[in-house]
Design a protein around this motif. Structure first.
Motif, mmCIF file in Angstrom:
data_model
loop_
_atom_site.group_PDB
_atom_site.id
_atom_site.type_symbol
_atom_site.label_atom_id
_atom_site.label_comp_id
_atom_site.label_asym_id
_atom_site.label_seq_id
_atom_site.Cartn_x
_atom_site.Cartn_y
_atom_site.Cartn_z
ATOM 1 N N SER A 93 0.851 -1.169 -0.040
ATOM 2 C CA SER A 93 -0.042 0.115 0.143
ATOM 3 C C SER A 93 0.863 0.974 0.109
ATOM 4 O O SER A 93 1.931 1.163 0.680
ATOM 5 C CB SER A 93 -0.893 -0.181 1.265
ATOM 6 N N LEU A 126 1.047 5.696 -0.147
ATOM 7 C CA LEU A 126 0.320 6.722 0.027
ATOM 8 C C LEU A 126 1.410 8.220 -0.399
ATOM 9 O O LEU A 126 2.350 7.997 0.006
ATOM 10 C CB LEU A 126 -0.127 7.112 1.522
ATOM 11 N N THR A 152 1.633 12.434 -0.976
ATOM 12 C CA THR A 152 1.115 13.893 -0.769
ATOM 13 C C THR A 152 1.412 14.856 -1.671
ATOM 14 O O THR A 152 2.750 14.763 -2.363
ATOM 15 C CB THR A 152 1.322 14.133 0.627
ATOM 16 N N HIS A 177 -2.257 -0.925 -3.630
ATOM 17 C CA HIS A 177 -3.310 0.001 -3.208
ATOM 18 C C HIS A 177 -2.515 1.581 -3.152
ATOM 19 O O HIS A 177 -1.480 1.587 -2.660
ATOM 20 C CB HIS A 177 -3.662 -0.512 -2.077
ATOM 21 N N SER A 215 -3.124 5.579 -2.241
ATOM 22 C CA SER A 215 -3.821 6.651 -1.575
ATOM 23 C C SER A 215 -3.180 8.023 -1.692
ATOM 24 O O SER A 215 -1.983 7.853 -1.858
ATOM 25 C CB SER A 215 -4.049 6.297 -0.033
ATOM 26 N N SER A 216 -3.845 9.177 -1.433
ATOM 27 C CA SER A 216 -2.958 10.247 -1.650
ATOM 28 C C SER A 216 -3.611 11.477 -0.510
ATOM 29 O O SER A 216 -4.754 11.284 -0.228
ATOM 30 C CB SER A 216 -3.030 11.044 -3.095
ATOM 31 N N TRP A 249 -3.304 6.805 8.733
ATOM 32 C CA TRP A 249 -3.333 5.656 7.649
ATOM 33 C C TRP A 249 -2.291 4.444 7.757
ATOM 34 O O TRP A 249 -2.815 3.272 7.437
ATOM 35 C CB TRP A 249 -2.919 6.301 6.115
ATOM 36 N N LYS A 272 -2.679 -0.102 8.203
ATOM 37 C CA LYS A 272 -2.117 -0.889 7.276
ATOM 38 C C LYS A 272 -1.201 -2.003 7.686
ATOM 39 O O LYS A 272 -0.947 -3.014 7.105
ATOM 40 C CB LYS A 272 -1.245 -0.192 6.062
#
Length: 370
Positions: free
Chosen positions: A309, A311, A313, A337, A339-340, A363, A367
């Protein structure tokens, strides 16, 4: 008095103001055209300007913690303390140097505020030796958790950075503690470091042919050393990786390249391709394959999608990674996976990252498993 001391900043401001007042007061007396008068005017202007620049520099450094000490500012190695084995059975891979309380109410008691331990990590495979700060949550010291393993997250600064930035400037441990108290995150161990484990070279967290094996250190040696010294799980689902700027690139890169070691990677304002400048030198020894692998956008197009996963930004205004971040997100394929976090505005600085860290910690917590 330390470089980041409020007293040093206040003293410098006072000196700057006094010198400015002295310049105004003495200027009429130095208005003549004699050599002595000219040198006097030059001297007053010079020392006043230097004092003002020093005050501004100290204020900026206190806010963003570019340098943690005078020795760090002048490029001198700080003398290490006496090394003591962390615990029975810990071996020589993680050695305790000292402890410090968390800057929170009740922080003096580990079972209330947790504890930060300064350690020396010895890479068994990479042969890299580097200091680190390990944050242990309050639960680590509470009797009911005595037999519990905790999830762990590696946290890296940008380059050149200091690990203390993560504690004093970005306040990762304090945020993790508050998020856990609010029930938004599970208690986790944090291993805080700078990416420069072979100073002064910026190795971009890659294994350099004939040089520092930085990727091996972070991906293999570090989790093994920490797991041997603390009650931390040894499987990939127990470990995460996060960081800002260069540390963000490292976090995403290593999570992608080692999904068996890290269940998640979070990059705050990351870039997506290894830097190539005088601070890095030749990272790949002319090996085109290694250079491609260090390009995360290329990796998403040409390598199997990792089971991890991620992430990342950015911000609509103030960050220069908005476009490559959007491209990175669009290229991610299952089982990865993605996310942001996208702020409306925010530059490449501590103030921006402090607005993102609470959500990133929450977050990451979701995980990982203990």
């Amino acid at each position: 008095m330390g470089l980041t001391s409020t007293k040093v900043l206040a003293l410098t401001l006072v000196i700057a103001v006094l010198l400015f007042a002295a310049t105004i007061w003495l200027w009429p007396r130095l208005s003549r055209r004699s050599l002595r008068a000219v040198l006097g005017r030059i001297g007053l202007l010079l020392v006043t300007q230097l004092a003002l620049f020093a005050a501004v520099g100290l204020a900026a450094n206190k806010s963003f913690l570019f340098y943690g000490s005078w020795a760090d500012l002048f490029g001198q190695e700080e003398e290490m303390g006496v090394v003591v084995d962390h615990a029975a059975g810990a071996g020589k891979q993680a050695q305790l140097i000292g402890t410090r309380a968390l800057d929170v109410p009740g922080g003096g008691k580990p079972s209330v505020g947790g504890q930060i331990q300064e350690v020396r990590i010895e890479g068994a495979k990479s042969k890299i030796v580097s200091p680190a700060y390990v944050y242990l949550p309050p639960e680590y010291f509470q009797p009911q958790y005595a037999k519990k393993n905790f999830p762990a997250t590696v946290v890296l600064t940008g380059y050149p950075g200091t690990a203390m930035n993560l504690i004093k400037g970005l306040r990762y441990p304090q945020t993790a503690l508050l998020q856990a108290r609010a029930g938004k995150a599970q208690p986790m161990v944090m291993v805080m470091m700078r990416p420069t484990v072979a100073p002064p070279r910026d190795t971009e967290c890659v294994d350099i042919p004939g040089g520092p094996q930085t990727e091996t250190f972070f991906a293999e040696d570090l989790p093994r050393a920490v797991s041997s010294a603390y009650r931390v799980g040894t499987k990939g689902k127990n470990w995460g990786f996060m960081g800002n700027s260069t540390g963000g690139y490292c976090a995403v890169k290593i999570a992608m390249g080692h999904p068996d070691k890290f269940a998640a990677g979070a990059g705050l304002s990351p870039y997506y391709k290894a830097a190539d400048d005088p601070t890095t030198g030749d990272l790949f020894g002319g090996n085109a394959d290694l250079k491609k692998r260090a390009d995360l956008l290329w990796s998403l197009d040409h390598l199997p999608a990792p089971r991890t996963s991620l992430l990342v930004t950015t911000s609509k205004k103030g960050e220069d990674n908005k476009k490559p971040t959007a491209e990175f997100i669009s290229k991610v394929k299952p089982p990865t996976h993605i996310s942001s976090i996208t702020l409306n505005s925010g530059g490449h600085n501590f103030n921006t990252w402090k607005r993102e860290i609470p959500a990133v910690v929450e977050w990451m917590s979701k995980k990982l498993t203990a």
